[in-house]
Design a protein around this motif. Structure first.
Motif, mmCIF file in Angstrom:
data_model
loop_
_atom_site.group_PDB
_atom_site.id
_atom_site.type_symbol
_atom_site.label_atom_id
_atom_site.label_comp_id
_atom_site.label_asym_id
_atom_site.label_seq_id
_atom_site.Cartn_x
_atom_site.Cartn_y
_atom_site.Cartn_z
ATOM 1 N N LEU A 1 0.808 -1.218 0.000
ATOM 2 C CA LEU A 1 0.000 0.000 0.000
ATOM 3 C C LEU A 1 0.840 1.267 0.000
ATOM 4 O O LEU A 1 0.485 2.268 -0.631
ATOM 5 C CB LEU A 1 -0.950 -0.004 1.194
ATOM 6 C CG LEU A 1 -1.952 1.145 1.288
ATOM 7 C CD1 LEU A 1 -2.865 1.169 0.062
ATOM 8 C CD2 LEU A 1 -2.779 1.022 2.560
ATOM 9 N N ASP A 2 1.956 1.255 0.698
ATOM 10 C CA ASP A 2 2.770 2.458 0.842
ATOM 11 C C ASP A 2 3.873 2.571 -0.209
ATOM 12 O O ASP A 2 4.665 3.517 -0.176
ATOM 13 C CB ASP A 2 3.398 2.502 2.240
ATOM 14 C CG ASP A 2 2.343 2.629 3.342
ATOM 15 O OD1 ASP A 2 1.307 3.274 3.077
ATOM 16 O OD2 ASP A 2 2.545 2.067 4.433
ATOM 17 N N MET A 3 3.946 1.622 -1.117
ATOM 18 C CA MET A 3 4.986 1.675 -2.151
ATOM 19 C C MET A 3 4.607 2.675 -3.240
ATOM 20 O O MET A 3 3.460 2.736 -3.674
ATOM 21 C CB MET A 3 5.186 0.294 -2.774
ATOM 22 C CG MET A 3 5.859 -0.708 -1.864
ATOM 23 S SD MET A 3 6.055 -2.320 -2.667
ATOM 24 C CE MET A 3 7.152 -1.889 -4.014
ATOM 25 N N LEU A 4 5.587 3.459 -3.660
ATOM 26 C CA LEU A 4 5.397 4.394 -4.766
ATOM 27 C C LEU A 4 5.828 3.732 -6.071
ATOM 28 O O LEU A 4 6.486 2.679 -6.061
ATOM 29 C CB LEU A 4 6.219 5.659 -4.520
ATOM 30 C CG LEU A 4 5.935 6.421 -3.225
ATOM 31 C CD1 LEU A 4 6.915 7.584 -3.073
ATOM 32 C CD2 LEU A 4 4.499 6.918 -3.200
ATOM 33 N N SER A 5 5.468 4.349 -7.187
ATOM 34 C CA SER A 5 5.840 3.778 -8.480
ATOM 35 C C SER A 5 7.354 3.650 -8.615
ATOM 36 O O SER A 5 7.846 2.734 -9.280
ATOM 37 C CB SER A 5 5.255 4.615 -9.615
ATOM 38 O OG SER A 5 5.574 5.983 -9.464
ATOM 39 N N GLU A 6 8.106 4.547 -7.958
ATOM 40 C CA GLU A 6 9.570 4.460 -7.990
ATOM 41 C C GLU A 6 10.085 3.227 -7.258
ATOM 42 O O GLU A 6 11.233 2.809 -7.457
ATOM 43 C CB GLU A 6 10.193 5.710 -7.355
ATOM 44 C CG GLU A 6 10.014 6.989 -8.147
ATOM 45 C CD GLU A 6 8.699 7.689 -7.844
ATOM 46 O OE1 GLU A 6 7.859 7.091 -7.131
ATOM 47 O OE2 GLU A 6 8.510 8.822 -8.308
ATOM 48 N N ASP A 7 9.249 2.642 -6.389
ATOM 49 C CA ASP A 7 9.649 1.462 -5.615
ATOM 50 C C ASP A 7 9.220 0.155 -6.280
ATOM 51 O O ASP A 7 9.522 -0.930 -5.759
ATOM 52 C CB ASP A 7 9.017 1.509 -4.220
ATOM 53 C CG ASP A 7 9.365 2.776 -3.456
ATOM 54 O OD1 ASP A 7 10.530 3.192 -3.528
ATOM 55 O OD2 ASP A 7 8.461 3.345 -2.810
ATOM 56 N N ALA A 8 8.532 0.232 -7.386
ATOM 57 C CA ALA A 8 7.976 -0.967 -8.026
ATOM 58 C C ALA A 8 9.080 -1.962 -8.373
ATOM 59 O O ALA A 8 10.146 -1.590 -8.868
ATOM 60 C CB ALA A 8 7.207 -0.572 -9.283
ATOM 61 N N SER A 9 8.820 -3.231 -8.091
ATOM 62 C CA SER A 9 9.820 -4.266 -8.351
ATOM 63 C C SER A 9 9.137 -5.614 -8.549
ATOM 64 O O SER A 9 7.977 -5.802 -8.171
ATOM 65 C CB SER A 9 10.810 -4.359 -7.182
ATOM 66 O OG SER A 9 10.126 -4.734 -5.995
ATOM 67 N N ILE A 10 9.873 -6.553 -9.137
ATOM 68 C CA ILE A 10 9.392 -7.915 -9.302
ATOM 69 C C ILE A 10 9.852 -8.738 -8.108
ATOM 70 O O ILE A 10 11.048 -8.814 -7.818
ATOM 71 C CB ILE A 10 9.932 -8.537 -10.618
ATOM 72 C CG1 ILE A 10 9.371 -7.797 -11.830
ATOM 73 C CG2 ILE A 10 9.606 -10.022 -10.690
ATOM 74 C CD1 ILE A 10 7.871 -7.916 -11.995
ATOM 75 N N SER A 11 8.918 -9.353 -7.395
ATOM 76 C CA SER A 11 9.254 -10.140 -6.213
ATOM 77 C C SER A 11 9.700 -11.556 -6.563
ATOM 78 O O SER A 11 10.569 -12.122 -5.902
ATOM 79 C CB SER A 11 8.042 -10.214 -5.273
ATOM 80 O OG SER A 11 7.636 -8.931 -4.856
#
Length: 221
Positions: free
Chosen positions: A190-200
């Motif tokens: 919920l608190d992740m920004l688009s700059e934090d997007a990643s593949i888990s």
């Protein structure tokens, strides 16, 4: 009767022409590479794909929703999503589905803001246009993120049926079982920004990247 609920159900319906019917999110490649051969393997793949949708897709959905009235910022997010999708198959699928989704929504709901937005974006990546479209149509952020994760799960289970891995009853059993994990996935991202997007989970992403090498295929991705 709540008209917004009816519209939400319409958007979530598999009959809504959002482009998802053409994509398996890498499942077809996983099956052809013999990594999904049992029901247990299938569930593991679906869970990993849902986690990837949460860690990569949800930040873009969230930010696009919050910045829905700022076309310039939404355009920047669309460009960022283009840069972050290193998997060329996933990139093409995201653009194809995003175009189908926003074009269908603007034509069905006759919304001028959606039409303006569609013409302003360079790529129209799915997660970005999903978030901003739901914002323009007046839904809450919780409904938007739940619908995004639901559409991911629905795409995977319906793809498994069409690929003859499971039957429709089994698909609905898996969907019913796994959709209970959606609130947790949303809460963790919920608190992740688009700059934090990643593949888990990189394996589904790698398998989707190999989709273009398949000799014969039913899906685009």
């Amino acid at each position: 009767m709540d008209a917004s609920l009816l519209t939400l159900l319409q958007l979530s319906d598999s009959a809504f022409p959002s482009g998802g019917f053409s994509h398996s999110l890498g499942l077809e490649s996983a099956i052809q590479h013999s990594l999904v051969g049992t029901k247990g393997n299938l569930q593991d793949f679906i869970v990993a794909s849902m986690e990837n949708a949460g860690s990569f897709g949800l930040p873009f959905v969230h930010d696009a929703y919050n910045e829905g009235d700022n076309v310039s910022k939404v355009k920047d997010m669309d460009d960022l999503c283009e840069a972050c999708l290193s998997n060329h198959i996933a990139k093409k699928a995201s653009i194809r589905q995003g175009n189908s989704f926003i074009d269908s929504a603007s034509r069905i709901f006759h919304d001028k803001q959606l039409e303006t937005l569609s013409s302003s974006l360079n790529h129209r990546h799915f997660a970005v246009v999903f978030g901003v479209t739901y914002r323009i149509l007046g839904f809450s952020l919780d409904n938007v993120m739940t619908s995004f994760m639901f559409s991911t799960l629905r795409t995977l289970t319906s793809s498994a049926v069409r690929l003859d891995r499971i039957g429709p009853i089994e698909a609905q059993q898996i969907q019913y079982s796994l959709q209970s994990s959606i609130p947790d996935i949303i809460a963790r991202n919920l608190d992740m920004l688009s700059e934090d997007a990643s593949i888990s989970f990189p394996v589904p992403d790698t398998l989707q990247n190999a989709h273009g090498l398949l000799f014969s295929k039913l899906f685009f991705s």
